[in-house]
Enzyme design. Sequence first.
Site, PDB file in Angstrom:
ATOM      1  N   ASP A 122       0.854  -1.181   0.000  1.00  0.00           N
ATOM      2  CA  ASP A 122       0.000   0.000   0.000  1.00  0.00           C
ATOM      3  C   ASP A 122       0.891   1.233   0.000  1.00  0.00           C
ATOM      4  O   ASP A 122       2.105   1.144   0.178  1.00  0.00           O
ATOM      5  CB  ASP A 122      -0.982  -0.010   1.165  1.00  0.00           C
ATOM      6  CG  ASP A 122      -0.307   0.000   2.520  1.00  0.00           C
ATOM      7  OD1 ASP A 122       0.905   0.278   2.585  1.00  0.00           O
ATOM      8  OD2 ASP A 122      -0.973  -0.275   3.524  1.00  0.00           O
ATOM      9  N   ASP A 134      -7.758  -7.208   2.064  1.00  0.00           N
ATOM     10  CA  ASP A 134      -6.700  -7.328   3.065  1.00  0.00           C
ATOM     11  C   ASP A 134      -7.225  -6.768   4.373  1.00  0.00           C
ATOM     12  O   ASP A 134      -8.125  -5.926   4.380  1.00  0.00           O
ATOM     13  CB  ASP A 134      -5.444  -6.546   2.656  1.00  0.00           C
ATOM     14  CG  ASP A 134      -5.564  -5.076   3.027  1.00  0.00           C
ATOM     15  OD1 ASP A 134      -5.036  -4.674   4.086  1.00  0.00           O
ATOM     16  OD2 ASP A 134      -6.223  -4.314   2.285  1.00  0.00           O
ATOM     17  N   CYS A 158     -12.550 -27.335  12.561  1.00  0.00           N
ATOM     18  CA  CYS A 158     -11.351 -26.810  11.905  1.00  0.00           C
ATOM     19  C   CYS A 158     -10.249 -27.867  11.877  1.00  0.00           C
ATOM     20  O   CYS A 158     -10.057 -28.612  12.847  1.00  0.00           O
ATOM     21  CB  CYS A 158     -10.860 -25.567  12.649  1.00  0.00           C
ATOM     22  SG  CYS A 158      -9.380 -24.826  11.925  1.00  0.00           S
ATOM     23  N   CYS A 161      -6.938 -27.004  11.108  1.00  0.00           N
ATOM     24  CA  CYS A 161      -5.648 -26.319  11.098  1.00  0.00           C
ATOM     25  C   CYS A 161      -4.683 -26.997  12.066  1.00  0.00           C
ATOM     26  O   CYS A 161      -5.073 -27.815  12.906  1.00  0.00           O
ATOM     27  CB  CYS A 161      -5.822 -24.837  11.451  1.00  0.00           C
ATOM     28  SG  CYS A 161      -6.080 -24.499  13.214  1.00  0.00           S
ATOM     29  N   CYS A 216      -5.742 -26.574  15.777  1.00  0.00           N
ATOM     30  CA  CYS A 216      -6.902 -27.349  16.228  1.00  0.00           C
ATOM     31  C   CYS A 216      -6.639 -28.853  16.204  1.00  0.00           C
ATOM     32  O   CYS A 216      -7.273 -29.605  16.952  1.00  0.00           O
ATOM     33  CB  CYS A 216      -8.124 -27.002  15.374  1.00  0.00           C
ATOM     34  SG  CYS A 216      -8.752 -25.335  15.697  1.00  0.00           S
ATOM     35  N   HIS A 245      -4.430 -20.307  13.518  1.00  0.00           N
ATOM     36  CA  HIS A 245      -5.835 -20.696  13.382  1.00  0.00           C
ATOM     37  C   HIS A 245      -6.636 -19.640  12.618  1.00  0.00           C
ATOM     38  O   HIS A 245      -7.400 -19.982  11.700  1.00  0.00           O
ATOM     39  CB  HIS A 245      -6.474 -20.907  14.754  1.00  0.00           C
ATOM     40  CG  HIS A 245      -7.958 -21.042  14.695  1.00  0.00           C
ATOM     41  ND1 HIS A 245      -8.592 -22.224  14.339  1.00  0.00           N
ATOM     42  CD2 HIS A 245      -8.955 -20.129  14.875  1.00  0.00           C
ATOM     43  CE1 HIS A 245      -9.899 -22.033  14.321  1.00  0.00           C
ATOM     44  NE2 HIS A 245     -10.149 -20.771  14.644  1.00  0.00           N
TER      45      HIS A 245
END
Length: 370
Positions: free
Chosen positions: A93, A266, A304, A306, A309, A335
């Site tokens: 940016d 974003d 989840c 991930c 988890c 996560h």
Amino acid sequence: MPVKIIIEKEEKHTRARLGKLYTPHGVVETPIFMPVGTQATVKTMTPEEVWETGGRLILSNTYHLYLRPGHDLIREAGGLHRFMNWHGPILTDSGGFQVFSLGPLRTITEEGVEFRSHIDGSKHFFTPEKVMEIEQALGADIAMVFDECAPYPCDREYALAALERTTRWAARCQKAHHRKDQALFGIIQGGVFNDLRARSARELMELDFPGYGIGGLSVGEPKELMYDVLDHLIPLLPKDKPRYLMGVGSPDCLIEGVIRGVDMFDCVLPTRIARNGAVFTHKGRLTVRNAEYAKDFRPLDEQCDCYTCRNYSRAYIRHLIKADEVLGIRLTTIHNLHFIQRLMDKIKEAIRQDRLLEYRAEFLSHFQAG
């Protein structure tokens, strides 16, 4: 053209679309969520861990990298990709939002913005030309023009003046930008005034940028106002160029933005709340640092898959956070980024099946209820 989007499918019932964004550092599928690596790092994460969560395009911040370590040093290191060891695409940016959020620490003129560093109080001056010098030195795949981000609330007169200055600065940025392996995107302003948004889009499209950011939203206005702006603005934008809604990343806003035709997002939200001990789950936000989870041996989200988890309990993560162990916020960050990237995958699959509105209803019925 170093960056282009190819639209592969438009959803039947909404403006949502599936595409592929071609960049010098690879092709990414859209719609896409970009994790924010403000200081050339997604906080607490290695680049490899960001990739494992599904992140494919990340954002870094021109203002912060200019202040430290400096764009000349990053150029000397071989550019931002090599400096931070990220092999995928990067977007920088312009620092406009950060500079304008400094409030009394900055002064706006037609030439540019004088501001004091939030680090040491030293004086600096950003012009469109200076920002292009910095962004070209950083060497991201996508750079953003220097714009004036009007606050919310602001009156129509202020929004109009900021819009007009943004257009003039965009033209100056375009003239100063010469790097052939980097795309420069325009940024549409206009506050919450739909006719001003239309004017900003029209003026920037006359400059023919390869992509368009939508700035000045998610700055405190009600979500319904943001959705209304997108409803009016998106149909005016070119279909063959990427549309980037800047600074938006809550799960509900991601779905609503995609429905309205946004390709790129974003936001610091997933990583910021993770560092405060909060996580997204399919039942809504969960503050794992709370006492009620001291003896809760379930994963953060039982739906989840991930790394966090699969291996750790709420009780253990709460213990880490309460003990100020950095592993705690690393696990919550992993996560949250995984959760958002899986959400984007499910959104893409719903677009393929022309059932995005059904998916929104299913997701929100659990997420908002929780």
